[in-house]
Write a protein that holds these residues in place. Structure first.
Motif, PDB file in Angstrom:
ATOM      1  N   ARG A   1       0.805  -1.207   0.000  1.00 32.01           N
ATOM      2  CA  ARG A   1       0.000   0.000   0.000  1.00 32.01           C
ATOM      3  C   ARG A   1       0.844   1.265   0.000  1.00 32.01           C
ATOM      4  NH1 ARG A   1      -3.140  -2.681   5.028  1.00 32.01           N
ATOM      5  NH2 ARG A   1      -4.300  -4.281   3.881  1.00 32.01           N
ATOM      6  N   THR A   2       0.255   2.336  -0.509  1.00 30.88           N
ATOM      7  CA  THR A   2       0.896   3.642  -0.468  1.00 30.88           C
ATOM      8  C   THR A   2       1.072   4.093   0.983  1.00 30.88           C
ATOM      9  OG1 THR A   2      -0.101   4.233  -2.594  1.00 30.88           O
ATOM     10  CG2 THR A   2       0.658   6.057  -1.207  1.00 30.88           C
TER      11      THR A   2
ATOM     12  N   VAL B   1      12.090   5.049  -7.809  1.00 26.22           N
ATOM     13  CA  VAL B   1      12.411   4.148  -6.709  1.00 26.22           C
ATOM     14  C   VAL B   1      13.884   4.331  -6.359  1.00 26.22           C
ATOM     15  CG1 VAL B   1      12.674   1.722  -6.057  1.00 26.22           C
ATOM     16  CG2 VAL B   1      10.673   2.445  -7.362  1.00 26.22           C
ATOM     17  N   ASN B   2      14.204   4.373  -5.085  1.00 22.08           N
ATOM     18  CA  ASN B   2      15.603   4.390  -4.641  1.00 22.08           C
ATOM     19  C   ASN B   2      15.854   3.232  -3.691  1.00 22.08           C
ATOM     20  OD1 ASN B   2      16.723   6.429  -6.112  1.00 22.08           O
ATOM     21  ND2 ASN B   2      16.695   7.955  -4.492  1.00 22.08           N
ATOM     22  N   THR B   3      17.121   2.828  -3.606  1.00 24.53           N
ATOM     23  CA  THR B   3      17.482   1.667  -2.791  1.00 24.53           C
ATOM     24  C   THR B   3      18.605   2.021  -1.825  1.00 24.53           C
ATOM     25  OG1 THR B   3      16.919   0.226  -4.670  1.00 24.53           O
ATOM     26  CG2 THR B   3      18.170  -0.764  -2.856  1.00 24.53           C
ATOM     27  N   VAL B   4      18.483   1.530  -0.594  1.00 29.96           N
ATOM     28  CA  VAL B   4      19.562   1.617   0.392  1.00 29.96           C
ATOM     29  C   VAL B   4      20.042   0.195   0.645  1.00 29.96           C
ATOM     30  CG1 VAL B   4      20.237   2.293   2.731  1.00 29.96           C
ATOM     31  CG2 VAL B   4      18.557   3.665   1.467  1.00 29.96           C
ATOM     32  N   PHE B   5      21.326  -0.050   0.373  1.00 30.84           N
ATOM     33  CA  PHE B   5      21.883  -1.395   0.482  1.00 30.84           C
ATOM     34  C   PHE B   5      22.578  -1.594   1.822  1.00 30.84           C
ATOM     35  CE2 PHE B   5      21.858  -0.337  -4.067  1.00 30.84           C
ATOM     36  CZ  PHE B   5      21.151  -1.407  -4.577  1.00 30.84           C
ATOM     37  N   GLN B   6      23.000  -2.830   2.074  1.00 27.59           N
ATOM     38  CA  GLN B   6      23.776  -3.141   3.274  1.00 27.59           C
ATOM     39  C   GLN B   6      25.067  -2.326   3.304  1.00 27.59           C
ATOM     40  OE1 GLN B   6      24.321  -7.373   4.126  1.00 27.59           O
ATOM     41  NE2 GLN B   6      22.535  -7.864   2.887  1.00 27.59           N
TER      42      GLN B   6
ATOM     43  N   VAL C   1       8.883   5.179  -3.801  1.00 26.41           N
ATOM     44  CA  VAL C   1       9.124   3.995  -2.976  1.00 26.41           C
ATOM     45  C   VAL C   1      10.600   3.957  -2.596  1.00 26.41           C
ATOM     46  CG1 VAL C   1       9.082   1.469  -2.910  1.00 26.41           C
ATOM     47  CG2 VAL C   1       7.283   2.706  -4.127  1.00 26.41           C
ATOM     48  N   LEU C   2      10.869   3.661  -1.333  1.00 29.55           N
ATOM     49  CA  LEU C   2      12.246   3.468  -0.871  1.00 29.55           C
ATOM     50  C   LEU C   2      12.430   2.007  -0.506  1.00 29.55           C
ATOM     51  CD1 LEU C   2      14.953   4.861  -0.206  1.00 29.55           C
ATOM     52  CD2 LEU C   2      14.152   5.049   2.155  1.00 29.55           C
TER      53      LEU C   2
ATOM     54  N   PHE D   1       7.915   2.540   2.285  1.00 29.06           N
ATOM     55  CA  PHE D   1       9.167   1.841   2.571  1.00 29.06           C
ATOM     56  C   PHE D   1       8.935   0.345   2.402  1.00 29.06           C
ATOM     57  CE2 PHE D   1      11.922   4.686   5.552  1.00 29.06           C
ATOM     58  CZ  PHE D   1      11.696   5.787   4.746  1.00 29.06           C
ATOM     59  N   ILE D   2       9.825  -0.311   1.656  1.00 29.25           N
ATOM     60  CA  ILE D   2       9.821  -1.776   1.551  1.00 29.25           C
ATOM     61  C   ILE D   2      11.153  -2.259   2.097  1.00 29.25           C
ATOM     62  CG2 ILE D   2       9.556  -3.780   0.057  1.00 29.25           C
ATOM     63  CD1 ILE D   2       8.068  -2.023  -1.921  1.00 29.25           C
TER      64      ILE D   2
END
Length: 357
Positions: free
Chosen positions: A33-34, A83-88, A160-161, A193-194
Motif C-alpha cells: 500500500r501507499t 524508486v531508490n534503494t539503500v543497500f547493506q 518507494v524506498l 518503505f519496503i
C-alpha cells in the motif's frame, strides 16, 4: 495517487534454464500500500532480496509483472523508476562531503543549485545530520554513515524506498535506535518503505505489515500483531518469536485431543473432521505452570533458564516432548528443577497450524 504503491503479480524468477534452473521466486503476488512500511521477512535464500531487486529494476521476472502506482514497470530500467534503494553497504563517495554525497544524485537529475541546496538541508535535518554536512565519510561512525545513505536515497523524493538489510552492519544498541528512527522517517515523509530483513525483531518493531517468506513463496501477510498471535503455518509460528508444537487430533469443532487423551480448546482453520491429526502451536508466555500438578498436561522441569526479566522453564512431558514456558522472574518461587508441574494454556492460546513450509 493509487492506494497500491507496488504490486507484484504472479511473479516467478528462475536463474538459469527455465526447466532446471534455480526457482528463486515461485508465483509470488503481493500488493504493497501507499505510505506503508512493508517488510519482507525470511531466512537467507527465501527470495526476499530477489523480489526487492525486481521492484528496483535490477532483475527481470521470468514470468509475471511488477506494477508501480498502476503502471507496469516490469521491463523499465532502474533509472526510469521513481524508486531508490539503500543497500547493506552504504557506498558513500569517500572524496565527497556528507552534503556532496546527498546532493550527487540530485545533480545527476539536473536539479538547480538552489533546489539541490534546499533538498540537502531538508533531508539532513530529517536524519539529524545537519551539523555534519561538511564532514567526510571517514570522519563518521557506522550509524552516521547509514543516516547519510538514507538521506541520499530520500533526497529525490522517490515514490518507494527499498531497504535491503541496511541495519545489519550496526551494533545491537544502535540497530535498535535506528529501527525507531526509520519508522519515524517513513511516517514524516509519507514515502512507501519496503524493508528486507531476516531479523524478526526488526520486522515486528517497524512494520505496518509483514510478508513472511520461505523457499520463494509468501506464506503469510499481516500486521505484526496478527503474524505473531495468529500464525497459520508452522514455519511462520517457529520463525516469528518462539513456539511450542504439540501433536494432537481434532476432538470437536474448537477443541483438540492431546497426546495424553485430555481435551482442550484450540483455534483451528475451517471445519476439520473429527480425528484429523494436527499440530498445535503455543507461545511460551501463554503456557501456565502449576506446582500443585493441576492441568491438561503434566511433566517435570528439566531446566530453569534465567533471562533477567523472565525465566524459561523446560518441561519434559514424558513422551519425548519438551515444552518451554516463559514466566516472569520471581513471580513463582515454588518452581524448581526436577519438580513436577501441571501444564495449562491461556484461553485462545492453542492454535492449529499447517505443517507445510
Amino acid at each position: 495517487m493509487s492506494e497500491i504503491a507496488v504490486s507484484a503479480q504472479s511473479v516467478t524468477k528462475i536463474f538459469g534454464s527455465v526447466s532446471s534452473g534455480l526457482r528463486a521466486l515461485d508465483d509470488v503476488s503481493v500488493d504493497i500500500r501507499t505510505n506503508e512500511f512493508f517488510t519482507l521477512l525470511g531466512p537467507s535464500g527465501c527470495g526476499k532480496t530477489t523480489l526487492l531487486r525486481m521492484i528496483a529494476g535490477f532483475e527481470t521476472p521470468t514470468y509475471g509483472s511488477i506494477v508501480l502506482d498502476g503502471v507496469d514497470i516490469t521491463t523499465d530500467p532502474p533509472f526510469k523508476r521513481p524508486v531508490n534503494t539503500v543497500f547493506q553497504s552504504y557506498a558513500l563517495f569517500p572524496h565527497l562531503t556528507v552534503a556532496q554525497n546527498v546532493g550527487f544524485g540530485l545533480e545527476m537529475l539536473g536539479k538547480t543549485k538552489t533546489e539541490v541546496a534546499h533538498a540537502i538541508d531538508e533531508v539532513l535535518t530529517l536524519v539529524h545530520m545537519e551539523q555534519m554536512a561538511h564532514r567526510y565519510p571517514t570522519q563518521l561512525s557506522g550509524g552516521q554513515q547509514q543516516r547519510v545513505a538514507l538521506a541520499r536515497a530520500l533526497a529525490p523524493k522517490p515514490s518507494v524506498l527499498l531497504l535491503d538489510e541496511p541495519l545489519s552492519a550496526l551494533d545491537l544498541k544502535l540497530r535498535k535506535q535506528m529501527q525507531i528512527e526509520l519508522k519515524r522517517m517513513q511516517m514524516e515523509t509519507g514515502i512507501t518503505f519496503i524493508f528486507v530483513t531476516h531479523d524478526q525483531e526488526e520486522a515486528l518493531t517497524m512494520s505496518d505489515r509483514i510478508a513472511v517468506m520461505s523457499a520463494g513463496r509468501i506464506l503469510q501477510i499481516g500486521a505484526p500483531r496478527d503474524i505473531y498471535n495468529a500464525p497459520t503455518n508452522r514455519f511462520v509460528a517457529d520463525f516469528i518469536g518462539e513456539s511450542n508444537f504439540l501433536p494432537a487430533a481434532v476432538a470437536e469443532s474448537g477443541s483438540v485431543t492431546l497426546g495424553n487423551g485430555n481435551h482442550t480448546p484450540a483455534v483451528m482453520p475451517g471445519n476439520l473432521a473429527k480425528g484429523t491429526r494436527v499440530t498445535v502451536a503455543i507461545r511460551p508466555e501463554r503456557v501456565e505452570l502449576d506446582p500443585a500438578g493441576e492441568g491438561v498436561l503434566a511433566g517435570v522441569i528439566t531446566e530453569l533458564v534465567y533471562f533477567g526479566t523472565d525465566m524459561h522453564a523446560h518441561v519434559d512431558l514424558g513422551d519425548g516432548t519438551v515444552l518451554v514456558a516463559r514466566v516472569q522472574a520471581g513471580a513463582d518461587q515454588s518452581l524448581e528443577k526436577q519438580g513436577r508441574v501441571g501444564v495449562r494454556f491461556a484461553s485462545g492460546a492453542l492454535r492449529v497450524v499447517e505443517d507445510g513450509a
